[in-house]
Scaffold this motif. Structure first.
Motif: not given
Length: 205
Positions: A172-183, A186-197
């Motif tokens: 599809g056209r848009f792929h988003y990441l949501g759920g800004r609650f990861v410690p 865990m974020a480092q382990e899952l390689d989660i990018p930083q959310f803006p602002g």
């Protein structure tokens, strides 16, 4: 996430808020049909409906299998208090809305789709309005994607916490990441990018 002290209510609230914000980034306010499943994915959809109402959208709910758990009863009560109507004629609503949100099945889905959702997916596959899937398109395997050829093909995919393996099949056209609650660990382990602002969502593609 319970080992970090989060309750399911907290996680659903944050996930549903991120779903609503992701939608608001790409689609103008209008009538939104939210198709709600009986599990946690459906709970995220109920939360999203409430936030979309605050954002100026006109949500309606298709919710054919309502669990008896207090968690889901309370989420539905919150939607009722916001005057978000429940509908029963999915085909009619799917042809009259501006956007459809698929919050039917999540990452724990396996096997074939059973009634009443088998016919519901058929209706949604032929709907003209853009489709947004929460975490995983309904009917997909969490790893292999739409292996049976009966799943949905969303315009937007909102991955929660981290993209699932099946997201590589998303076209599809848009792929988003949501759920800004990861410690952080865990974020480092899952390689989660930083959310803006202060945003609760992040566009991945």
């Amino acid at each position: 996430m319970s080992k970090y002290g989060y309750t399911i209510e907290q996680l659903m609230e944050l996930a549903g808020l991120s779903v609503a914000q992701s939608i608001a980034q790409e689609y103008p306010a209008g009538k939104v049909l939210l198709c709600i499943g009986p599990g946690n994915n459906g709970g995220d959809g109920l939360v999203a409906a409430r936030h979309l109402k605050h954002f100026g959208y006109r949500p309606v709910l298709y919710y054919p299998k309502q669990p008896a758990k207090d968690l889901f009863k309370n989420l539905l009560l919150q939607c009722n208090s916001h005057h978000i109507p429940l509908i029963t004629d999915l085909a009619e609503e799917a042809n009259s809305c501006d956007l459809i949100v698929d919050a039917i099945f999540g990452f724990s889905f396996h096997g074939s789709v059973r009634a009443p959702f088998d016919s519901a997916l058929g209706i949604l596959r032929h709907a003209k309005a853009p489709l947004v899937s929460v975490d995983i398109p309904s009917g997909w395997d969490v790893e292999a994607g739409d292996v049976h050829g009966t799943g949905l093909s969303p315009d937007m995919l909102i991955s929660l916490t981290a993209p699932k393996t099946c997201a590589r099949h998303f076209k599809g056209r848009f792929h988003y990441l949501g759920g800004r609650f990861v410690p952080p660990e865990m974020a480092q382990e899952l390689d989660i990018p930083q959310f803006p602002g202060s945003d609760q969502c992040l566009r991945l593609g």
